[in-house]
Enzyme design. Structure first.
Site, PDB file in Angstrom:
ATOM      1  N   GLU A   1      -4.007   1.941  -7.372  1.00 41.28           N
ATOM      2  CA  GLU A   1      -3.760   3.525  -6.069  1.00 41.28           C
ATOM      3  C   GLU A   1      -2.877   4.616  -6.499  1.00 41.28           C
ATOM      4  OE1 GLU A   1      -3.254   2.753  -2.291  1.00 41.28           O
ATOM      5  OE2 GLU A   1      -1.078   2.563  -3.022  1.00 41.28           O
TER       6      GLU A   1
ATOM      7  N   HIS B   1       0.636  -0.758   0.189  1.00 39.92           N
ATOM      8  CA  HIS B   1      -0.098   0.106   0.145  1.00 39.92           C
ATOM      9  C   HIS B   1       1.225   1.259  -0.313  1.00 39.92           C
ATOM     10  CE1 HIS B   1      -3.187   3.165   1.308  1.00 39.92           C
ATOM     11  NE2 HIS B   1      -3.672   2.231   0.950  1.00 39.92           N
TER      12      HIS B   1
END
Length: 247
Positions: A165, A94
């Protein structure tokens, strides 16, 4: 036909009481969903959420794991430990881990490899910063990040989930345009197709501030197979709305 996957990332949020209320609300609303739903919760809440999710179609997920199998790594959590709690998905790479914990492409690839070795599906995150996008480097960056995972995992790459993302859209309220999101997903799909004959079964989900208002349009795109949902996953009505858009 790829099923849609909606994965909630609680990040560092939650409490015993709040978690119970949230999962109870989702239990009522999700039912026998035709899409896949997962909750990636803080590790300290895995046992609680495992119990709360019994009998539901919602899978349990974690937010990180160690690249090491076992040993003197204080504070780390192994894939085998996650497996004992019934974890089926684990986020790796992430942008917040890359930024605040200095995780490299090689480390992310090793974590994905460790998850796969433990029967856990890694949700591998890739994405560019605002500076990289403005410099015209989006494709270069995401392909480099994904290439490391492909190289480390070989034929097993078909067992991962990829999450795009755009870093500049996380927690900012900004969202990549539908065209921008689909374009990057298409680039990633082509890269996967070059690496695996099973690339068309790999889910590529969008993780840049997906919410109840934009989910339906994003999920209608041919290469967007779901969402990695942050803040909206902490609100029962919003998360259920996103799930409904996917199903």
């Amino acid at each position: 036909m790829r099923k849609k996957l909606i994965a909630g990332n609680w990040k560092m949020n939650g409490s015993l009481a709040a978690n119970e209320a949230l999962v109870k609300g989702l239990r009522v609303g999700v039912g026998a969903s035709v899409c896949q739903v997962a909750l990636c919760v803080p590790s300290v809440y895995l046992a609680q959420c495992q119990a709360l999710l019994v009998g539901t179609a919602i899978a349990l997920g974690a937010q990180d794991l160690s690249q090491h199998e076992v040993g003197a790594f204080t504070g780390e959590i192994s894939g085998a430990m996650l497996q004992e709690f019934g974890v089926r998905y684990c986020i790796v790479g992430h942008s917040e881990r890359r930024q605040y914990h200095f995780e490299t492409d090689a480390l992310v690839a090793a974590k994905a490899q460790r998850a796969l070795a433990c029967g856990i599906t890694p949700i591998v995150c890739v994405g560019e910063t605002l500076a990289e996008r403005e410099a015209g480097r989006t494709e270069e960056v995401v392909k480099r990040q994904l290439a490391a995972v492909i190289h480390a995992n070989g034929h097993c790459i078909s067992e991962v989930v990829v999450a795009y993302e755009p870093v500049w859209a996380i927690g900012t309220g900004k969202t990549a345009s539908i065209e921008q999101a689909q374009q990057v997903h298409s680039v990633l799909r082509q890269q996967l197709q070059a690496a695996s004959i099973q690339a068309d079964r790999i889910q590529i989900i969008y993780g840049g501030s997906m919410n109840a208002a934009n989910a339906a349009e994003l999920l209608a795109q041919p290469d967007i197979d779901g969402g990695l949902v942050g803040g909206a996953s902490l609100k029962v009505p919003d998360f259920l709305s996103i799930i409904a858009s996917a199903c």
